[in-house]
Design a protein around this motif. Structure first.
Motif, PDB file in Angstrom:
ATOM      1  N   GLY A   1      11.062  -2.103  -1.410  1.00  0.00           N
ATOM      2  CA  GLY A   1      12.849  -1.588  -2.087  1.00  0.00           C
ATOM      3  C   GLY A   1      12.745  -0.162  -2.857  1.00  0.00           C
ATOM      4  N   GLN A   2      11.385   0.452  -2.940  1.00  0.00           N
ATOM      5  CA  GLN A   2      11.110   2.103  -3.764  1.00  0.00           C
ATOM      6  C   GLN A   2      12.131   2.490  -2.835  1.00  0.00           C
ATOM      7  OE1 GLN A   2       7.236   2.260  -4.917  1.00  0.00           O
ATOM      8  NE2 GLN A   2       8.058   2.630  -6.604  1.00  0.00           N
ATOM      9  N   VAL A   3      13.175   3.711  -3.150  1.00  0.00           N
ATOM     10  CA  VAL A   3      13.292   4.850  -2.282  1.00  0.00           C
ATOM     11  C   VAL A   3      12.810   6.278  -3.075  1.00  0.00           C
ATOM     12  CG1 VAL A   3      15.830   5.407  -1.596  1.00  0.00           C
ATOM     13  CG2 VAL A   3      15.150   2.888  -1.369  1.00  0.00           C
ATOM     14  N   VAL A   4      12.778   7.047  -2.275  1.00  0.00           N
ATOM     15  CA  VAL A   4      12.827   8.741  -2.540  1.00  0.00           C
ATOM     16  C   VAL A   4      14.074   9.597  -1.173  1.00  0.00           C
ATOM     17  CG1 VAL A   4      10.808   8.603  -0.926  1.00  0.00           C
ATOM     18  CG2 VAL A   4      11.253  10.346  -3.106  1.00  0.00           C
ATOM     19  N   LEU A   5      13.753   9.800  -1.832  1.00  0.00           N
ATOM     20  CA  LEU A   5      15.327  11.184  -0.786  1.00  0.00           C
ATOM     21  C   LEU A   5      14.759  12.522  -1.081  1.00  0.00           C
ATOM     22  CD1 LEU A   5      18.156   9.534  -2.691  1.00  0.00           C
ATOM     23  CD2 LEU A   5      17.388   8.483  -0.518  1.00  0.00           C
ATOM     24  N   CYS A   6      15.196  13.548  -0.090  1.00  0.00           N
ATOM     25  CA  CYS A   6      15.646  14.573  -0.471  1.00  0.00           C
ATOM     26  C   CYS A   6      17.516  14.955   0.100  1.00  0.00           C
ATOM     27  CB  CYS A   6      14.637  15.378   0.713  1.00  0.00           C
ATOM     28  SG  CYS A   6      14.395  17.303   0.622  1.00  0.00           S
ATOM     29  N   LEU A   7      17.541  14.689  -1.045  1.00  0.00           N
ATOM     30  CA  LEU A   7      18.952  15.242  -0.448  1.00  0.00           C
ATOM     31  C   LEU A   7      19.591  16.661  -0.088  1.00  0.00           C
ATOM     32  CD1 LEU A   7      20.770  13.596  -3.591  1.00  0.00           C
ATOM     33  CD2 LEU A   7      20.712  12.255  -1.272  1.00  0.00           C
ATOM     34  N   PRO A   8      18.695  17.713  -0.386  1.00  0.00           N
ATOM     35  CA  PRO A   8      19.160  18.931   0.906  1.00  0.00           C
ATOM     36  C   PRO A   8      19.411  18.827   1.911  1.00  0.00           C
ATOM     37  CG  PRO A   8      18.357  19.401  -1.150  1.00  0.00           C
ATOM     38  CD  PRO A   8      18.171  18.125  -1.473  1.00  0.00           C
ATOM     39  N   ASN A   9      17.977  18.011   2.465  1.00  0.00           N
ATOM     40  CA  ASN A   9      17.800  18.093   3.756  1.00  0.00           C
ATOM     41  C   ASN A   9      17.953  16.978   3.921  1.00  0.00           C
ATOM     42  OD1 ASN A   9      16.024  19.839   5.335  1.00  0.00           O
ATOM     43  ND2 ASN A   9      14.262  18.960   5.160  1.00  0.00           N
ATOM     44  N   GLN A  10      18.514  15.860   3.590  1.00  0.00           N
ATOM     45  CA  GLN A  10      18.878  14.678   4.164  1.00  0.00           C
ATOM     46  C   GLN A  10      18.179  13.616   4.656  1.00  0.00           C
ATOM     47  OE1 GLN A  10      22.732  15.346   6.069  1.00  0.00           O
ATOM     48  NE2 GLN A  10      23.577  15.873   4.808  1.00  0.00           N
ATOM     49  N   VAL A  11      16.872  13.857   4.205  1.00  0.00           N
ATOM     50  CA  VAL A  11      15.916  12.626   4.271  1.00  0.00           C
ATOM     51  C   VAL A  11      15.439  11.676   3.607  1.00  0.00           C
ATOM     52  CG1 VAL A  11      13.503  13.023   4.810  1.00  0.00           C
ATOM     53  CG2 VAL A  11      15.184  14.969   5.854  1.00  0.00           C
ATOM     54  N   SER A  12      15.557  10.671   3.995  1.00  0.00           N
ATOM     55  CA  SER A  12      15.089   9.442   3.534  1.00  0.00           C
ATOM     56  C   SER A  12      14.012   8.793   3.290  1.00  0.00           C
ATOM     57  CB  SER A  12      16.424   8.503   2.934  1.00  0.00           C
ATOM     58  OG  SER A  12      16.524   7.693   3.578  1.00  0.00           O
ATOM     59  N   ILE A  13      13.584   8.492   2.527  1.00  0.00           N
ATOM     60  CA  ILE A  13      12.482   7.362   2.823  1.00  0.00           C
ATOM     61  C   ILE A  13      12.360   5.809   1.574  1.00  0.00           C
ATOM     62  CG2 ILE A  13       9.314   6.544   2.956  1.00  0.00           C
ATOM     63  CD1 ILE A  13       9.475   9.556   2.589  1.00  0.00           C
ATOM     64  N   VAL A  14      12.517   4.849   2.762  1.00  0.00           N
ATOM     65  CA  VAL A  14      12.787   3.273   2.146  1.00  0.00           C
ATOM     66  C   VAL A  14      11.773   2.450   2.568  1.00  0.00           C
ATOM     67  CG1 VAL A  14      14.134   1.471   1.639  1.00  0.00           C
ATOM     68  CG2 VAL A  14      15.288   3.361   2.570  1.00  0.00           C
ATOM     69  N   LEU A  15      11.364   2.053   1.475  1.00  0.00           N
ATOM     70  CA  LEU A  15       9.485   1.114   2.078  1.00  0.00           C
ATOM     71  C   LEU A  15      10.052  -0.484   2.065  1.00  0.00           C
ATOM     72  CD1 LEU A  15       8.552   3.665  -0.476  1.00  0.00           C
ATOM     73  CD2 LEU A  15       6.754   1.776  -0.052  1.00  0.00           C
ATOM     74  N   LEU A  16      10.074  -0.827   3.573  1.00  0.00           N
ATOM     75  CA  LEU A  16      10.536  -2.736   2.954  1.00  0.00           C
ATOM     76  C   LEU A  16       9.377  -2.762   2.886  1.00  0.00           C
ATOM     77  CD1 LEU A  16      11.554  -1.807   7.082  1.00  0.00           C
ATOM     78  CD2 LEU A  16      13.157  -1.884   4.714  1.00  0.00           C
ATOM     79  N   GLY A  17       9.944  -4.446   2.690  1.00  0.00           N
ATOM     80  CA  GLY A  17       8.927  -5.863   1.961  1.00  0.00           C
ATOM     81  C   GLY A  17       9.714  -6.982   1.815  1.00  0.00           C
TER      82      GLY A  17
END
Length: 127
Positions: free
Chosen positions: A102-118
């Motif tokens: 459920g954790q998420v980290v975003l790089c908004l200026p570069n429009q890249v995101s990571i979402v952890l699944l489980g």
């Protein structure tokens, strides 16, 4: 001249009971707050496109081309983080390692995101 502090009465046994009960309930709720399961996979996105879904038990570096440049994502021993990003303030890199579902980290200026699944204990709809 009497101050407001001199007007207070001493605490009675019922006051202490309410105080201790409140502290106990608060401690119990606080300890249960972060009971998330460990994530098993992560999903990396660039804008609205899914770059891929990766297993967290592999050791790898993934380079993602965003709107500002390349972001480097590091997966290692069940956790993931932004290792490098082209953005100015580096908030995404400063988030560090993520490992909970459920954790998420975003790089908004570069429009890249990571979402952890489980399997997470709750989400915004079931909480």
């Amino acid at each position: 001249m009497r101050t407001w502090l001199s007007k207070l009465r001493p605490l009675l046994w019922g006051d202490w009971l309410v105080l201790l009960l409140s502290l106990g309930i608060t401690g119990w709720l606080w300890s249960d707050w972060g009971n998330y399961a460990h994530a098993t996979k992560c999903q990396i996105r660039q804008g609205t496109h899914i770059i891929g879904t990766y297993d967290l038990m592999q050791d790898r570096h993934i380079t993602v081309k965003g709107t500002m440049g390349q972001s480097v994502i590091h997966i290692h021993q069940g956790k993931v983080r932004f290792e490098h990003a082209p953005c100015h303030n580096q908030y995404c890199v400063q988030q560090g390692w993520l490992r909970r579902a459920g954790q998420v980290v975003l790089c908004l200026p570069n429009q890249v995101s990571i979402v952890l699944l489980g399997e997470s204990g709750f989400d915004s709809l079931s909480y």
